[in-house]
Design an enzyme around this catalytic site. Structure first.
Site, mmCIF file in Angstrom:
data_model
loop_
_atom_site.group_PDB
_atom_site.id
_atom_site.type_symbol
_atom_site.label_atom_id
_atom_site.label_comp_id
_atom_site.label_asym_id
_atom_site.label_seq_id
_atom_site.Cartn_x
_atom_site.Cartn_y
_atom_site.Cartn_z
ATOM 1 N N ASN A 1 -20.676 16.776 3.555
ATOM 2 C CA ASN A 1 -19.234 16.991 3.440
ATOM 3 C C ASN A 1 -19.002 18.359 2.802
ATOM 4 O OD1 ASN A 1 -16.500 16.773 3.278
ATOM 5 N ND2 ASN A 1 -16.461 14.899 2.073
ATOM 6 N N THR B 1 -37.678 22.179 2.593
ATOM 7 C CA THR B 1 -38.757 22.999 2.042
ATOM 8 C C THR B 1 -38.300 23.718 0.774
ATOM 9 O OG1 THR B 1 -38.132 24.942 3.356
ATOM 10 C CG2 THR B 1 -39.741 23.422 4.341
ATOM 11 N N GLN C 1 -34.561 25.179 -0.219
ATOM 12 C CA GLN C 1 -33.904 24.544 -1.365
ATOM 13 C C GLN C 1 -33.635 25.543 -2.482
ATOM 14 O OE1 GLN C 1 -32.729 21.303 -1.903
ATOM 15 N NE2 GLN C 1 -32.994 21.128 0.312
ATOM 16 N N HIS D 1 -33.421 42.389 2.058
ATOM 17 C CA HIS D 1 -33.564 40.926 2.102
ATOM 18 C C HIS D 1 -33.890 40.424 3.508
ATOM 19 C CE1 HIS D 1 -29.311 40.965 3.489
ATOM 20 N NE2 HIS D 1 -29.612 39.818 4.045
ATOM 21 N N ASP E 1 -20.766 37.785 14.201
ATOM 22 C CA ASP E 1 -21.779 36.719 14.142
ATOM 23 C C ASP E 1 -21.291 35.545 13.297
ATOM 24 O OD1 ASP E 1 -22.150 37.482 11.427
ATOM 25 O OD2 ASP E 1 -23.655 38.958 12.016
ATOM 26 N N ARG F 1 -10.479 29.391 16.560
ATOM 27 C CA ARG F 1 -9.928 30.144 17.692
ATOM 28 C C ARG F 1 -10.933 31.179 18.194
ATOM 29 N NH1 ARG F 1 -7.055 30.618 22.229
ATOM 30 N NH2 ARG F 1 -5.981 32.623 22.447
ATOM 31 N N TYR G 1 -15.730 41.910 -2.585
ATOM 32 C CA TYR G 1 -17.089 42.455 -2.575
ATOM 33 C C TYR G 1 -17.199 43.774 -3.330
ATOM 34 C CZ TYR G 1 -17.000 39.054 1.200
ATOM 35 O OH TYR G 1 -16.798 37.924 1.941
ATOM 36 N N LYS H 1 -13.798 46.195 -8.715
ATOM 37 C CA LYS H 1 -14.397 47.131 -9.670
ATOM 38 C C LYS H 1 -15.050 46.443 -10.862
ATOM 39 C CE LYS H 1 -10.183 48.396 -12.244
ATOM 40 N NZ LYS H 1 -9.375 49.554 -12.690
#
Length: 426
Positions: free
Chosen positions: A23, A43, A47, A130, A174, A199, A236, A239
């Site tokens: 949920n 795994t 996790q 990453h 994406d 949409r 993101y 400041k």
């Protein structure tokens, strides 16, 4: 043993597990398919994402932003499933193997994130992105799962002959971006990030094996691009969050400097490993992966709490400031800050606090941030598909020309400094 061994895949496949329902506060009920999907989620590699916050130190600005990379990965997989089902209903042939591999690719796309996500990305392992670590971890799991992730890895890398599958994982439109926009908007309370995900997914199609959007969805796509721009400036690149993240980066840099001086502060064995060993970016070893998956936000938070009592006054003050949210001040400007004025303020602070020049560097730093909501004329544009068979870049298809404007890279400059030492004060 410093890592938890993964169960042999044979024993996992014999497990009588049924599909699970999660949920989710953003998407509602998410079904996790039985078999390899659930086995991958169980795994230690996956996790671990429960213990890495999606927005790092943005919680110091938006207290509700405590959601994790685990939440995000499940949400992105849920959207991938919806997108694939839409494409299949539009007669795009997608085999069962491709369907499952695409789900795995998006599920695992963030497993390489380190503690505090992007903040420490190039600090614990200098220069390593990453996504490169995510790929290494997928290959590591592929051995455990007897090569059952091979197709997912090809899709993740963009090596599969049907590029639309990779574009669903990584492109300007994406499932990763669509989930993090609505999820980050929900948990921060910044409503400008809400987009019409349902949409947008319903207007997806495939033309010549490339991902396209049907022309009836242009306005939803415009809103998507605008929302990205607003979320970058409001969340993101906020400041205060930037100041906190740069302080954390400088804390780790100070720890590395002390280590190189032969005065290492407290570190657990897994964090110390990355100060003692240089990681080969081209061949990430099994030991590097198994050490890395033991590191999460909790390890860094605990270390910072310990470091606030270190004898080194620079490390101690930076940690105390971060823990008490007594952040360095930050100014944003349209033009670069005067290096001469910054040097003057730094010298004054150095004298007032009895620091040497190297120590004062940790309290004054500058840089720039860039916000470009849409990459026009890129290798992977958002293509609008018309019934006539015509393809047009979203920037050209938009009738109000705002996407052209949002494709312009906006650069702003920042300076961090202690209170009372602003580089633009007389």
């Amino acid at each position: 043993m410093y890592f938890q061994a993964i169960k042999p895949i044979d024993s996992l496949e014999k497990s009588p597990k049924l599909s699970k329902i999660i949920n989710d506060p953003v998407h509602g009920f998410i079904e996790l398919p039985r078999g390899i999907i659930l086995d991958l989620i169980d795994t230690p590699v996956f996790q671990r994402l429960r213990r890495i916050k999606q927005l790092g130190l943005s919680t110091l600005v938006y207290p509700g932003a405590v959601h994790t990379r685990f939440n995000h990965a499940l949400g992105a997989m849920h959207l991938m499933r919806q997108a694939l089902d839409v494409l299949k209903r539009k007669k795009v042939e997608i085999s069962k193997k491709e369907y499952k591999a695409a789900l795995i690719a998006i599920l695992m796309h963030d497993v390489g994130h380190g503690p505090f996500s992007h903040a420490l990305e190039h600090v614990i392992i200098p220069g390593l992105h990453h996504e490169r670590l995510s790929l290494a971890m997928m290959r590591y799991l592929n051995k455990q799962f007897k090569n059952k992730l091979s197709l997912a890895i090809d899709i993740f890398e963009g090596n599969y002959h049907r590029p639309f599958l990779h574009q669903l994982v990584s492109s300007q439109l994406d499932m990763d971006r669509m989930d993090y926009l609505v999820r980050d908007s929900f948990f921060t309370g910044v409503v400008e990030g809400m987009i019409g995900v349902d949409r947008i997914i319903k207007i997806l199609n495939v033309f010549n094996e490339e991902l396209v959007c049907e022309d009836k969805g242009i306005y939803s796509l415009e809103k998507f691009v605008v929302s990205r721009r607003l979320m970058y400036w409001q969340v993101y690149l906020h400041k205060a969050a930037m100041a906190a993240e740069h302080m954390l980066v400088h804390i780790l840099k100070r720890v590395r400097a002390l280590y190189e001086q032969g005065k290492p502060p407290f570190m657990d064995e897994n964090l110390r490993f990355f100060f003692e060993h240089q990681v080969d970016h081209e061949d990430i070893s099994k030991e590097v992966i198994e050490r890395y998956i033991q590191l999460d936000d909790n390890d860094i938070e605990f270390a910072v709490k310990k470091w606030q009592f270190e004898a080194d006054k620079v490390l101690s003050e930076l940690c105390q400031r971060l823990l008490s949210r007594n952040l360095l001040k930050i100014r944003i400007s349209e033009a670069p800050f005067s290096e001469a004025l910054i040097a003057e303020k730094k010298a004054a602070y150095q004298a007032a606090k009895n620091l040497n020049e190297e120590e004062a560097e940790y309290f004054f730093f500058t840089g720039k941030v860039t916000n470009q909501a849409y990459l026009e004329n890129s290798n992977e544009p958002i293509n609008i598909y018309y019934k006539s068979g015509k393809l047009t870049d979203l920037a050209e298809a938009s009738d109000i020309r705002n996407v052209h404007a949002l494709a312009t890279s906006v650069v702003k400059y920042y300076a961090c400094f202690p209170e009372g030492y602003a580089p633009d004060e007389n």
